[in-house]
Write a protein that holds these residues in place. Structure first.
Motif, PDB file in Angstrom:
ATOM      1  N   ARG A   1       0.822  -1.210   0.000  1.00  0.00           N
ATOM      2  CA  ARG A   1       0.000   0.000   0.000  1.00  0.00           C
ATOM      3  C   ARG A   1       0.859   1.264   0.000  1.00  0.00           C
ATOM      4  O   ARG A   1       0.345   2.360  -0.230  1.00  0.00           O
ATOM      5  CB  ARG A   1      -0.911   0.011   1.236  1.00  0.00           C
ATOM      6  CG  ARG A   1      -1.998  -1.049   1.208  1.00  0.00           C
ATOM      7  CD  ARG A   1      -2.771  -1.064   2.521  1.00  0.00           C
ATOM      8  NE  ARG A   1      -3.743  -2.152   2.547  1.00  0.00           N
ATOM      9  CZ  ARG A   1      -5.028  -2.017   2.254  1.00  0.00           C
ATOM     10  NH1 ARG A   1      -5.493  -0.835   1.907  1.00  0.00           N
ATOM     11  NH2 ARG A   1      -5.850  -3.056   2.308  1.00  0.00           N
ATOM     12  N   HIS A   2       2.132   1.131   0.309  1.00  0.00           N
ATOM     13  CA  HIS A   2       3.017   2.299   0.404  1.00  0.00           C
ATOM     14  C   HIS A   2       3.860   2.507  -0.856  1.00  0.00           C
ATOM     15  O   HIS A   2       4.707   3.401  -0.891  1.00  0.00           O
ATOM     16  CB  HIS A   2       3.938   2.145   1.618  1.00  0.00           C
ATOM     17  CG  HIS A   2       3.214   1.879   2.891  1.00  0.00           C
ATOM     18  ND1 HIS A   2       2.407   2.827   3.498  1.00  0.00           N
ATOM     19  CD2 HIS A   2       3.141   0.768   3.678  1.00  0.00           C
ATOM     20  CE1 HIS A   2       1.880   2.311   4.597  1.00  0.00           C
ATOM     21  NE2 HIS A   2       2.308   1.071   4.724  1.00  0.00           N
ATOM     22  N   ASP A   3       3.658   1.699  -1.886  1.00  0.00           N
ATOM     23  CA  ASP A   3       4.446   1.809  -3.114  1.00  0.00           C
ATOM     24  C   ASP A   3       4.064   3.062  -3.903  1.00  0.00           C
ATOM     25  O   ASP A   3       2.924   3.532  -3.851  1.00  0.00           O
ATOM     26  CB  ASP A   3       4.238   0.574  -3.999  1.00  0.00           C
ATOM     27  CG  ASP A   3       4.867  -0.679  -3.397  1.00  0.00           C
ATOM     28  OD1 ASP A   3       5.767  -0.539  -2.550  1.00  0.00           O
ATOM     29  OD2 ASP A   3       4.442  -1.781  -3.782  1.00  0.00           O
ATOM     30  N   ASP A   4       5.048   3.558  -4.651  1.00  0.00           N
ATOM     31  CA  ASP A   4       4.810   4.745  -5.481  1.00  0.00           C
ATOM     32  C   ASP A   4       3.735   4.491  -6.538  1.00  0.00           C
ATOM     33  O   ASP A   4       3.016   5.410  -6.939  1.00  0.00           O
ATOM     34  CB  ASP A   4       6.107   5.168  -6.175  1.00  0.00           C
ATOM     35  CG  ASP A   4       7.150   5.681  -5.189  1.00  0.00           C
ATOM     36  OD1 ASP A   4       6.763   6.056  -4.072  1.00  0.00           O
ATOM     37  OD2 ASP A   4       8.345   5.691  -5.548  1.00  0.00           O
ATOM     38  N   GLU A   5       3.635   3.228  -6.995  1.00  0.00           N
ATOM     39  CA  GLU A   5       2.676   2.922  -8.061  1.00  0.00           C
ATOM     40  C   GLU A   5       1.230   3.201  -7.656  1.00  0.00           C
ATOM     41  O   GLU A   5       0.362   3.378  -8.515  1.00  0.00           O
ATOM     42  CB  GLU A   5       2.795   1.445  -8.477  1.00  0.00           C
ATOM     43  CG  GLU A   5       4.126   1.085  -9.116  1.00  0.00           C
ATOM     44  CD  GLU A   5       5.112   0.559  -8.087  1.00  0.00           C
ATOM     45  OE1 GLU A   5       5.766  -0.446  -8.374  1.00  0.00           O
ATOM     46  OE2 GLU A   5       5.241   1.174  -7.002  1.00  0.00           O
TER      47      GLU A   5
ATOM     48  N   GLU B   1       0.371   5.604  -5.260  1.00  0.00           N
ATOM     49  CA  GLU B   1       0.307   6.827  -4.460  1.00  0.00           C
ATOM     50  C   GLU B   1      -0.890   7.700  -4.823  1.00  0.00           C
ATOM     51  O   GLU B   1      -1.347   8.511  -4.006  1.00  0.00           O
ATOM     52  CB  GLU B   1       1.598   7.619  -4.612  1.00  0.00           C
ATOM     53  CG  GLU B   1       1.872   8.122  -6.012  1.00  0.00           C
ATOM     54  CD  GLU B   1       3.154   8.924  -6.110  1.00  0.00           C
ATOM     55  OE1 GLU B   1       3.457   9.426  -7.203  1.00  0.00           O
ATOM     56  OE2 GLU B   1       3.843   9.048  -5.082  1.00  0.00           O
ATOM     57  N   GLU B   2      -1.420   7.523  -6.035  1.00  0.00           N
ATOM     58  CA  GLU B   2      -2.586   8.311  -6.448  1.00  0.00           C
ATOM     59  C   GLU B   2      -3.899   7.690  -5.971  1.00  0.00           C
ATOM     60  O   GLU B   2      -4.961   8.313  -6.110  1.00  0.00           O
ATOM     61  CB  GLU B   2      -2.617   8.436  -7.978  1.00  0.00           C
ATOM     62  CG  GLU B   2      -1.397   9.107  -8.580  1.00  0.00           C
ATOM     63  CD  GLU B   2      -1.248  10.551  -8.119  1.00  0.00           C
ATOM     64  OE1 GLU B   2      -2.287  11.207  -7.935  1.00  0.00           O
ATOM     65  OE2 GLU B   2      -0.112  11.010  -7.938  1.00  0.00           O
TER      66      GLU B   2
ATOM     67  N   ASP C   1      -6.590   5.805  -3.154  1.00  0.00           N
ATOM     68  CA  ASP C   1      -6.945   5.727  -1.732  1.00  0.00           C
ATOM     69  C   ASP C   1      -6.532   4.343  -1.257  1.00  0.00           C
ATOM     70  O   ASP C   1      -7.160   3.346  -1.598  1.00  0.00           O
ATOM     71  CB  ASP C   1      -8.451   5.927  -1.562  1.00  0.00           C
ATOM     72  CG  ASP C   1      -8.885   5.800  -0.098  1.00  0.00           C
ATOM     73  OD1 ASP C   1      -8.008   5.616   0.772  1.00  0.00           O
ATOM     74  OD2 ASP C   1     -10.098   5.874   0.160  1.00  0.00           O
ATOM     75  N   THR C   2      -5.435   4.279  -0.493  1.00  0.00           N
ATOM     76  CA  THR C   2      -4.895   2.976  -0.103  1.00  0.00           C
ATOM     77  C   THR C   2      -5.497   2.443   1.190  1.00  0.00           C
ATOM     78  O   THR C   2      -5.090   1.387   1.665  1.00  0.00           O
ATOM     79  CB  THR C   2      -3.362   3.058   0.050  1.00  0.00           C
ATOM     80  OG1 THR C   2      -3.033   4.082   0.999  1.00  0.00           O
ATOM     81  CG2 THR C   2      -2.711   3.382  -1.287  1.00  0.00           C
TER      82      THR C   2
END
Length: 497
Positions: free
Chosen positions: A99-103, A105-106, A108-109
């Motif tokens: 959930r913290h990956d850059d992929e 980041e846009e 709602d994790t």
């Protein structure tokens, strides 16, 4: 099936019956005609009756089949109305992402799951997870049902999947089960009050590969004592007590529930439980003194606690002895009140002792000399500094640097505020007690003047509240002092000591 005018359903049987009646002459001798006419009459009468009964005769045709976990996560997401955000997030997690990956980041994790489609997609993804980490990250959304519909799906379909995964983990020969993932599964089952899973919860609480996890505190905090099935779990755990830190976590939960009157009988009030409490009280390891405190908190609720109270009252750790005084007072013994009053006189023990006297509705027993806000601030600061997340022990010295009552901008109220200087070996610092008790450990203030120190705390609180007064100036060291001076014109900011 029930949309529009219900009388439209009479159209086709009515047409058929009309045609047959118009052709009645010359056809009556035909067996096929008689059969068809009878069918048309029965169909017409059935439709009319069903309409008059508001669809009760055909209600079974309109009932949806109970939902099932989709056989294939990806195929289901293509066909069903799964939210795009959740679809992308779950696909990423199934592929080993975080959930913290850059992929992502846009995205709602940490979404709430509201629709049935989203809830079913989550269940399918959880079932398809091939690693404990993926299952942990996907399963964390079980704690975020955004509707009763989603909650029902998670309870009926998601929790059996969690139970199956936990059973497999406990049955394995793995020495390391990954306590974060495994105990989180227990937390899901307990939070949902999933009665069919209580035996595996009991087993997990006794498994030496899991029972020392710090996560057990959150497991028992998630229990809803008003859930109709939870008493079954408490009975199981009482009859076969958890072990390790799981036992202490269960004890802390039971103490609080008993104090609040939410359970009638303490789960440790039997031979096995009393033996466990005695072991905590006789343990001389200072690292486990908190276990003895927890054991002492249970004593007012046991059938026979006299021997254990003697152990607690003579314990080497002062926090245990304070708890023993509370236990005595809780039993209605004035001796406990007197002991708590004496602990109020020492700033090291003042906060807990005075809080207990207020809880026992005996604030009158707090010595007059320490009721002053300055003296109470010393107690609050000492307790805060000694917390494991702060200094983890009492400071060597603690003294008041400044005390005053001012209008505090974050609360817009006049409140007493206190700055206290502490030392511990070679370390020292200045902390504040007031609106929010806090200490900036990483750096000493450049000045001992109270105004900029209060100002730093003021801006810190406003920043956490997203207050517009600091917009564009949160890094300005003079802002807090300006706000305080504007709110308190004419105040002398020299240290009061």
């Amino acid at each position: 099936m029930n949309e529009g005018n219900p009388w439209k359903k009479l159209l086709w049987p009515g047409i058929l019956l009309t045609i047959l009646l118009l052709r009645l002459e010359g056809r009556w001798e035909s067996t096929f005609y008689k059969f068809t006419l009878a069918y048309a009459v029965i169909w017409t009468l059935f439709v009319i009756t069903n309409i008059l009964l508001k669809g009760k005769l055909t209600a079974w045709m309109d009932e949806d089949a109970p939902p099932e976990v989709p056989a294939d996560f990806h195929q289901y997401c293509l066909k069903a109305k799964v939210s795009p955000n959740l679809k992308l997030l779950l696909s990423h997690l199934l592929e080993g992402g975080s959930r913290h990956d850059d992929e992502v980041e846009e995205l709602d994790t940490d979404p709430k799951i509201a629709s049935m489609e989203d809830a079913l997609a989550l269940c399918a993804a959880y079932r398809d997870a091939t690693t404990p980490d993926a299952a942990y990250q996907i399963g964390s959304s079980f704690q975020k049902p955004g509707s009763q519909e989603a909650y029902a799906v998670f309870h009926e379909l998601g929790m059996p999947l969690v139970k199956h995964r936990l059973e497999a983990a406990l049955a394995s020969n793995e020495e390391d089960l990954g306590d974060l993932e495994a105990v989180m599964m227990v937390r899901h089952l307990v939070a949902y009050g999933h009665a069919n899973s209580f035996p595996v919860v009991e087993k997990a609480a006794q498994d030496p590969r899991l029972n020392e996890s710090f996560m057990w505190e959150s497991v028992f905090r998630s229990i809803d004592p008003d859930d109709e099935d939870i008493p079954k779990l408490i009975t199981r755990l009482s009859q076969h007590l958890p072990t390790g830190f799981a036992a202490v976590s269960f004890l802390d939960w039971a103490n609080q529930q008993r104090i609040q009157g939410k359970i009638r009988t303490h789960p440790f009030d039997h031979a096995q439980g009393i033996a466990l409490l005695r072991g905590y009280l006789q343990d001389e390891d200072p690292e486990r003194a908190s276990y003895a405190v927890s054991a002492t908190a249970a004593l007012p609720f046991l059938s026979d606690s006299a021997a254990l109270l003697e152990l607690a009252s003579a314990h080497r750790d002062k926090s245990v002895r304070i708890e023993a005084a509370w236990a005595l007072a809780k039993q209605g013994r004035e001796e406990g009140i007197r002991q708590l009053a004496s602990y109020c006189e020492d700033w090291r023990t003042r906060a807990d002792a005075s809080d207990y006297l207020r809880e026992l509705e005996r604030p009158d027993a707090i010595p007059e000399a320490v009721r002053d806000p300055r003296e109470m601030a010393l107690g609050v600061a000492a307790r805060w500094l000694s917390h494991p997340n702060e200094l983890a022990e009492l400071p060597d010295t603690l003294e008041i640097h400044d005390h005053r009552e001012i209008l505090w901008p974050p609360t817009n109220e006049r409140i007493p505020v206190t700055l206290l200087k502490w030392t511990l070996k070679e370390d020292e610092g200045i902390m504040m007690v007031g609106s929010v008790t806090w200490c900036f450990f990483m750096s000493l203030p450049e000045t001992r003047d109270p105004l900029p120190i209060y100002g730093r705390h003021c801006v810190w609180e406003l920043e956490h509240e997203n207050d517009p007064r600091i917009e564009g100036r949160k890094d300005d060291p003079s802002l807090g002092a300006e706000l305080l001076q504007a709110a308190n014109p004419g105040v002398n900011w020299a240290p009061t000591g």
